[in-house]
Design an enzyme around this catalytic site. Structure first.
Site, PDB file in Angstrom:
ATOM      1  N   HIS A  40       0.826  -1.215   0.000  1.00 46.01           N
ATOM      2  CA  HIS A  40       0.000   0.000   0.000  1.00 46.01           C
ATOM      3  C   HIS A  40       0.864   1.270   0.000  1.00 46.01           C
ATOM      4  O   HIS A  40       1.668   1.452   0.912  1.00 46.01           O
ATOM      5  CB  HIS A  40      -0.914  -0.010   1.226  1.00 46.01           C
ATOM      6  CG  HIS A  40      -1.771   1.205   1.343  1.00 46.01           C
ATOM      7  ND1 HIS A  40      -1.891   1.916   2.511  1.00 46.01           N
ATOM      8  CD2 HIS A  40      -2.533   1.838   0.429  1.00 46.01           C
ATOM      9  CE1 HIS A  40      -2.703   2.940   2.309  1.00 46.01           C
ATOM     10  NE2 HIS A  40      -3.109   2.920   1.050  1.00 46.01           N
ATOM     11  N   HIS A  65      -7.671   8.136  -3.447  1.00 49.59           N
ATOM     12  CA  HIS A  65      -8.355   6.894  -3.818  1.00 49.59           C
ATOM     13  C   HIS A  65      -9.468   7.105  -4.821  1.00 49.59           C
ATOM     14  O   HIS A  65     -10.033   6.130  -5.312  1.00 49.59           O
ATOM     15  CB  HIS A  65      -8.893   6.193  -2.560  1.00 49.59           C
ATOM     16  CG  HIS A  65      -7.829   5.892  -1.570  1.00 49.59           C
ATOM     17  ND1 HIS A  65      -7.577   6.705  -0.489  1.00 49.59           N
ATOM     18  CD2 HIS A  65      -6.917   4.906  -1.511  1.00 49.59           C
ATOM     19  CE1 HIS A  65      -6.562   6.212   0.213  1.00 49.59           C
ATOM     20  NE2 HIS A  65      -6.139   5.122  -0.391  1.00 49.59           N
ATOM     21  N   ARG A 139     -15.325  14.751  22.886  1.00 51.24           N
ATOM     22  CA  ARG A 139     -15.431  14.592  24.327  1.00 51.24           C
ATOM     23  C   ARG A 139     -16.819  15.097  24.727  1.00 51.24           C
ATOM     24  O   ARG A 139     -17.052  16.306  24.815  1.00 51.24           O
ATOM     25  CB  ARG A 139     -14.313  15.415  25.004  1.00 51.24           C
ATOM     26  CG  ARG A 139     -13.903  14.948  26.421  1.00 51.24           C
ATOM     27  CD  ARG A 139     -14.967  15.093  27.410  1.00 51.24           C
ATOM     28  NE  ARG A 139     -14.636  14.532  28.711  1.00 51.24           N
ATOM     29  CZ  ARG A 139     -15.426  13.639  29.315  1.00 51.24           C
ATOM     30  NH1 ARG A 139     -16.479  13.151  28.714  1.00 51.24           N
ATOM     31  NH2 ARG A 139     -15.134  13.231  30.541  1.00 51.24           N
ATOM     32  N   CYS A 186      -8.083  18.230  25.371  1.00 50.29           N
ATOM     33  CA  CYS A 186      -8.791  17.909  26.598  1.00 50.29           C
ATOM     34  C   CYS A 186      -7.779  17.858  27.748  1.00 50.29           C
ATOM     35  O   CYS A 186      -6.635  17.419  27.561  1.00 50.29           O
ATOM     36  CB  CYS A 186      -9.489  16.564  26.471  1.00 50.29           C
ATOM     37  SG  CYS A 186     -10.513  16.201  27.900  1.00 50.29           S
ATOM     38  N   TYR A 322     -11.669  19.299  36.411  1.00 47.56           N
ATOM     39  CA  TYR A 322     -10.728  20.089  35.609  1.00 47.56           C
ATOM     40  C   TYR A 322      -9.901  21.052  36.460  1.00 47.56           C
ATOM     41  O   TYR A 322      -9.804  22.239  36.186  1.00 47.56           O
ATOM     42  CB  TYR A 322     -11.466  20.820  34.466  1.00 47.56           C
ATOM     43  CG  TYR A 322     -12.127  19.844  33.511  1.00 47.56           C
ATOM     44  CD1 TYR A 322     -11.345  18.929  32.802  1.00 47.56           C
ATOM     45  CD2 TYR A 322     -13.496  19.809  33.348  1.00 47.56           C
ATOM     46  CE1 TYR A 322     -11.939  18.009  31.947  1.00 47.56           C
ATOM     47  CE2 TYR A 322     -14.095  18.888  32.498  1.00 47.56           C
ATOM     48  CZ  TYR A 322     -13.319  17.999  31.803  1.00 47.56           C
ATOM     49  OH  TYR A 322     -13.898  17.083  30.964  1.00 47.56           O
TER      50      TYR A 322
END
Ligand code: HEM
Ligand code: MTE
Length: 465
Positions: A40, A65, A139, A186, A322
């Site tokens: 490939h 492709h 998320r 994140c 957080y």
């Protein structure tokens, strides 16, 4: 025409490795491409990402492709056809709050299905500077809300000003479109490395909870000024609320300091476009906040309201999540009020290729990865070691659109000769323009929530003979 055997999708899905043979589908045809994997032109690792399933979602991302010779080549590997009954999808379960979630790209590595949390595979993460929307990490804390764009309204509240209720058409018409290329990360990116030191609470993200897009929308500053925001002294915040809610009706929320929202240099926008397309449902359709240089948690999706307030967002995700702590703090001793909410993130980098445990051929090795820092601090250098951090070389930073203040990541590459039979420990670390660096190990930055995981990234590989 030759008669081909019929297979179900489940049967095709059993052929995912060269040992089990590598099968893929295109339309209703089934192909055994095992012998093509090593040939490939895009590399064996990439073709294997589609093993056991359909090629179309991958080929939609890589336009090479679309040429006739590719389909011609594929035709030689045909071994069967899908059973006709394979067409109909299973009926949706209406009791399930997540039943209305959108379809997702099969390449995503799913950390949690409900709510949906997923990251792109590392091999595709640094394939392009802008992450294709379909591969952008997702998320979600809650089910994806279904929003009717025609009746959508954004509520804007400013003390001493007026309340606005803006339709999408008004947002586009009344405020100039501002575009910004920004990386979102994140707080939990690379958490899995922290849990290897000691268990932490949270989704087990690998290195892919980070992605980059070109965002387009109205400047938050312009919208707040239109709502009559006057001069404010003292501490003020802009609180955002999402349309997504849990069973008790509690919505996702977060806030940023007003100063950032109003700074023209900070480029905070209410985005309705992502990489030139309308926002995908998973990324906040029809409107989301994008706060460049700041932890992803503040870029609230499916934006319902914006309110200027003397206090930070009362949301759980602003108050009790957080935040970072000393490694000795555990769930019995943690006091979430004692630490500030994460806003700007520290400098980060990771190796995306090769993968940990890979066997690489002797000769020239190419190491690839990303580097980024919060607050718009440009990455000025990435250092790479092949021997666990004993000696270092400087990686080449790929061309990037912005210098100086940089909201987007830098992709980088290092080529180095490697000898047959060697066992290498590849390491990377980045330096930002404030000369901030990354910590050597995870031990000193470990925290119970597993956030801010930015130690030197280490990838052991062996070199084949
Ligand atoms: C390039 C075939 C699956 C990613 C190519 C090319 C061919 C090809 C013939 C060269 C095209 C040209 O330059 O004219 C195939 C076949 C596949 C397959 C037959 C399946 C049986 C995949 C998958 C991915 C992928 C699943 C991604 C996940 C790429 C990339 C290139 C490429 C990125 C460009 C390489 C470069 O230009 O450096 N493929 N491919 N391919 N393929 Fe595939
Ligand atoms: N906004 C809403 N309304 N609901 C959410 O669950 N997740 C946040 C933020 N905005 C979230 C949200 C978190 S923690 C992150 S990291 C980013 O969205 C992720 O954005 P993405 O899914 O587009 O990558």
């Amino acid at each position: 025409a030759p008669q081909y055997p019929r297979y179900t999708r489940a049967e095709v899905a059993q052929h995912r490795t060269p040992n089990d043979r590598v099968w893929v589908t295109h339309g209703s045809d089934v192909f055994d491409v095992t012998d093509f994997v090593e040939l490939h032109p895009g590399g064996p690792d990439k073709i294997l990402l589609a093993a056991g399933g359909a090629l179309e979602p991958f080929w939609a991302l890589y336009a090479v492709h679309g040429q006739p010779h590719v389909l011609e080549l594929l035709r030689e590997y045909k071994v069967g056809e899908l059973s006709p009954e394979e067409a109909a999808p299973p009926p949706a379960d209406t009791e399930d709050p997540f039943a209305g979630d959108p379809p997702r790209h099969p390449a995503l590595r799913v950390n949690s299905q409900k709510p949906f949390n997923a990251e792109p595979p590392p091999e595709l993460l640094t394939q392009s500077f802008l992450t294709p929307n379909e591969l952008f990490f997702t998320r979600n804390h809650l089910p994806v809300p279904s929003v009717e764009p025609g009746s959508y309204r954004l509520l804007v509240e400013v003390p001493g000003g007026r309340s606005l209720s803006l339709s999408l058409a008004e947002l586009r018409r009344r405020f100039p479109k501002h575009e910004v290329t920004a990386t979102l990360q994140c707080a939990g990116n690379r958490r899995s490395e922290m849990s290897r030191v000691r268990p932490v609470k949270g989704l087990s993200w690998d290195i892919g909870a980070i992605s980059t897009a070109r965002w387009g929308g109205a400047r938050l500053r312009d919208v707040l000024l239109a709502a009559g925001l006057g001069d404010k002294s003292g501490e003020w915040h802009v609180c955002f609320e999402g349309l997504d809610k849990d069973a008790s009706g509690t919505r996702y929320g977060a806030s940023i300091p007003l100063e950032r929202a109003m700074s023209p240099q900070a480029e905070v926008i209410l985005a309705y476009e992502m990489n030139g397309q309308e926002l995908p449902r998973d990324h906040g359709f029809p409107l989301r906040v994008v706060v460049p240089g700041v932890v992803g948690a503040r870029s609230v999706k499916w934006l319902r309201s914006v309110a200027v307030s003397p206090a930070e967002s009362p949301s759980h995700w602003q108050q009790n999540d957080y935040k970072g702590f000393c490694p000795s703090v555990d769930w019995d001793s943690v006091d979430f009020r004692a630490a500030p909410a994460i806003q700007e993130l520290p400098v980060q980098s990771a190796i995306t290729e090769p993968r940990p445990g890979a066997a690489v051929p002797a000769g020239e090795l190419t190491v690839k990865g990303y580097a980024w820092s919060g607050g718009g601090r440009e990455v000025i250098r990435v250092d790479v070691s092949l021997d666990g951090g004993r000696t270092w070389r400087e990686a080449e930073l790929c061309p990037r659109p912005e210098r100086g203040r940089a909201w987007a990541w830098a992709l980088w590459e290092l080529r180095a000769p490697v000898a047959a039979g060697a066992r290498l420990e590849l390491v990377c670390k980045a330096v930002d323009r404030s000369y901030n660096g990354q910590p050597e190990g995870v031990g000193g930055i470990w925290n119970l929530r597993g956030v801010l995981s930015n130690a030197w990234h280490r990838v052991p590989v062996t070199v084949t003979r």
